[in-house]
Enzyme design. Structure first.
Site, PDB file in Angstrom:
ATOM      1  CD  GLU A   1      -3.111   0.736   0.334  1.00  0.00           C
ATOM      2  OE1 GLU A   1      -2.547   1.492  -0.485  1.00  0.00           O
ATOM      3  OE2 GLU A   1      -4.311   0.814   0.605  1.00  0.00           O
ATOM      4  CG  ASP A   2      -0.894   4.782  -1.622  1.00  0.00           C
ATOM      5  OD1 ASP A   2      -1.623   4.187  -0.798  1.00  0.00           O
ATOM      6  OD2 ASP A   2      -1.367   5.550  -2.488  1.00  0.00           O
TER       7      ASP A   2
ATOM      8  CG  ASP B   1      -6.006   8.904   5.650  1.00  0.00           C
ATOM      9  OD1 ASP B   1      -5.360   9.654   6.381  1.00  0.00           O
ATOM     10  OD2 ASP B   1      -7.098   9.234   5.155  1.00  0.00           O
TER      11      ASP B   1
ATOM     12  CG  PHE C   1      -3.951  15.229   1.087  1.00  0.00           C
ATOM     13  CD1 PHE C   1      -4.804  14.171   1.367  1.00  0.00           C
ATOM     14  CD2 PHE C   1      -3.552  15.417  -0.230  1.00  0.00           C
ATOM     15  CE1 PHE C   1      -5.257  13.327   0.357  1.00  0.00           C
ATOM     16  CE2 PHE C   1      -3.994  14.577  -1.242  1.00  0.00           C
ATOM     17  CZ  PHE C   1      -4.854  13.531  -0.939  1.00  0.00           C
TER      18      PHE C   1
ATOM     19  NE  ARG D   1      -2.533   8.421  -9.562  1.00  0.00           N
ATOM     20  CZ  ARG D   1      -3.156   7.962  -8.487  1.00  0.00           C
ATOM     21  NH1 ARG D   1      -2.477   7.570  -7.438  1.00  0.00           N
ATOM     22  NH2 ARG D   1      -4.477   7.904  -8.453  1.00  0.00           N
TER      23      ARG D   1
END
Ligand code: IMP
Ligand code: MG
Length: 177
Positions: free
Chosen positions: A100-101, A104, A153, A166
């Site tokens: 996963e990046d 959250d 964020f 990205r």
């Protein structure tokens, strides 16, 4: 670039810091699995960049699959996780490492875990480049974490804001003007 947002002047994590940490994570994974055949399941789109760099440092026998999960609209988690392409053709009895990046709220990882357990893997672990523990809404912990970050964020190195940013090689904070 959205007019109301700007990138932080300095990256939160530059490309060298990311690469060094990815190498450490790969070393830990190699040590723990110790030759056990591993299937990496990369969560699209955000983890494609991290996954590609990490998997290059894993054993040549590593199998790679992809799953497409989506929960964000702009900078707000909807809490509603769409797993858009099933969970990959996983062989029952395989050792699966979810890549996963960022974790959250935890909804995406929790939903993917539940979905994957139905495939009866021999083991299921998760590796996330970033973790924002302050934002957690459901219990979801990764076994390998690159960096814990504050409740910012962030974009770049695969992470997006409405599909932008990205391609940035480093990770920046996105700031409201
Ligand atoms: P969760 O389900 O709330 O844990 O969110 C996980 C997903 O939301 C990640 O895979 C990302 O795609 C996205 N996400 C969460 N935080 C950020 C961020 O700071 N920047 C970009 N995407 C994020
Ligand atoms: Mg996203």
């Amino acid at each position: 670039m959205p007019e109301s947002m700007r990138l932080s002047d300095e990256p939160l994590l530059d490309a060298d810091a990311i690469a060094a940490r990815v190498a450490e994570l790969a070393a830990a994974i190699r040590r723990d699995y110790d030759g056990t055949p591993l299937t990496c399941l990369v969560v699209l789109k955000g983890a494609a960049w991290f996954g590609a760099d990490l998997i290059r440092l894993l054993p040549e026998s590593t199998v790679v699959e992809f799953v497409h999960a989506r929960s964000y609209d702009g900078a707000a988690s909807t809490g509603n996780v769409h797993i858009e392409t099933g969970a990959g053709p996983l062989a029952a009895g395989s050792h699966v490492l979810l890549i996963e990046d960022i974790i959250d709220t935890g909804h995406t990882l929790a939903a993917l875990r539940a979905r994957l357990l139905a495939h009866r893997p021999a083991s299921l672990k998760a590796c996330a480049l970033l973790d924002k523990p302050a934002r957690r809404q459901v219990d979801a912990a990764a076994d390998y974490i690159g960096f814990e970050i504050p409740d910012h964020f962030v974009v770049g190195y695969g992470l997006d804001y409405n599909e932008h940013y990205r391609a940035l090689p480093a990770i920046y904070q996105l700031i409201a003007r």
